[in-house]
Design an enzyme around this catalytic site. Structure first.
Site, PDB file in Angstrom:
ATOM      1  N   LYS A 199      -4.924 -65.263 -24.903  1.00 57.06           N
ATOM      2  CA  LYS A 199      -6.076 -65.269 -24.002  1.00 57.06           C
ATOM      3  C   LYS A 199      -7.066 -66.404 -24.273  1.00 57.06           C
ATOM      4  CE  LYS A 199      -7.557 -61.157 -22.430  1.00 57.06           C
ATOM      5  NZ  LYS A 199      -7.884 -59.713 -22.303  1.00 57.06           N
TER       6      LYS A 199
ATOM      7  N   ASP B 294     -11.841 -59.593 -16.892  1.00 51.10           N
ATOM      8  CA  ASP B 294     -12.094 -58.405 -17.728  1.00 51.10           C
ATOM      9  C   ASP B 294     -13.513 -57.864 -17.521  1.00 51.10           C
ATOM     10  OD1 ASP B 294      -9.578 -58.207 -18.945  1.00 51.10           O
ATOM     11  OD2 ASP B 294     -10.123 -59.619 -20.535  1.00 51.10           O
TER      12      ASP B 294
END
Ligand code: ATR
Length: 278
Positions: free
Chosen positions: A70, A107
């Site tokens: 990520k 997110d």
């Protein structure tokens, strides 16, 4: 003769077998009757960049990226959204027609949408926020709460220096509080969040009490195994409203799915069941 190839997308991680994303996107593809495929793709850190570029050449529209890629994906991307840059990580990658790679982070968006969907009266501007933990998930959540108008974000982490680094990154609206003072720091909070792995099946629980919390405080947890963590149970015992963490996972997937498969998908009970049973 037209030669229309169904859209391809997937999730890239190492390991990848635990990922719920194929079940999540697979449920939506079926539900909307869309031609398309969403695959789980294992790429080790060594093969990540070449693997990612291969997927782009093979006609993939994009991928989700998960642990451990990520943060490193930001070094490879040709363009990065403001929110991914501020969070310092990406979870949603777009392969553009000119071969370039775009990185986004949904997110924080998923975190916020989950709360609005399940606690419609929640107002993040009405008080401070308390965030427990200072890892990758906390970065996205602190960004999201500030972006949504939280006046102050209090941040507590077992390893204080990580909270201070995160606080310095986001500026004066983030106040670091002692790990031993989490319960007291709930005073005046509109939003109280656990972003640590404490309370997950097999892990110890987060030892706090909610005596100082406002009756209108909303309490949430990013842990969703179990769905009702000991942290949420304790908040419920004080009469506080709680939202479990599964919805964050479901909502973060919406922007990628819409962009790759051309349909804005719904997050509903059917989806929750499909993902829980996967
Ligand atoms: P993620 O990216 O999922 O947030 P992470 O970066 O490993 O994962 O962060 C995990 C968070 O859980 C951290 O805030 C971590 O605290 P430390 O920074 O002190 O390690 C917290 N955490 C994990 N296990 C913990 C425990 N037993 N007690 C307290 N905090 C814990």
């Amino acid at each position: 003769m037209s030669n229309i190839v169904p859209p391809l997308a997937g999730v890239v991680g190492w390991p990848i077998s635990h990922s719920k994303s194929p079940a999540l996107h697979g449920h939506w593809l079926k539900r909307y009757g869309l031609a398309g495929e969403y695959r789980a793709i294992a790429l080790s850190p060594d093969e990540f960049e070449t693997g990612l570029r291969k997927l782009s050449k093979k006609g993939f529209k994009g991928v989700n990226v998960t642990i451990p890629h990520k943060e490193t994906v930001l070094k490879i991307a040709d363009s990065i959204t403001d929110r991914a840059a501020l969070i310092g990580a990406a979870n949603t990658i777009h392969f553009h027609a000119d071969g370039s790679i775009g990185a986004d982070n949904t997110d924080g968006y998923g975190f916020i949408q989950n709360l609005y969907q399940n606690a419609p009266l929640w107002n993040p501007k009405s008080g401070s926020a308390l965030v427990v933990g200072a890892g990758g998930a906390a970065r996205a959540i602190v960004w999201a709460l500030l972006n949504e108008g939280a006046p102050i974000v209090r941040l507590a982490n077992r390893t204080r220096i990580r909270a201070e680094i995160l606080g310095n990154h986001f500026g004066a609206k983030v106040e670091v509080v002692e790990w031993s003072e989490i319960s007291e720091a709930m005073e005046g909070a509109a939003t109280i969040v656990n972003t640590t792995s404490l309370g997950m099946k097999g892990q110890p629980e987060l030892r706090v009490h909610f005596n100082a919390a406002l009756p209108e405080a909303l309490v949430t947890d990013i842990v969703y195994t179990p769905l009702n963590t000991p942290f949420l149970e304790k908040a419920q015992a004080r009469g506080l409203d709680t939202v479990d963490g599964l919805g964050m996972l479901l909502h973060q997937a919406v922007p990628g799915f819409e962009s790759w498969f051309g349909q804005k998908p719904e997050v509903d009970d059917e989806l929750r069941k499909a993902v829980l049973n996967a």
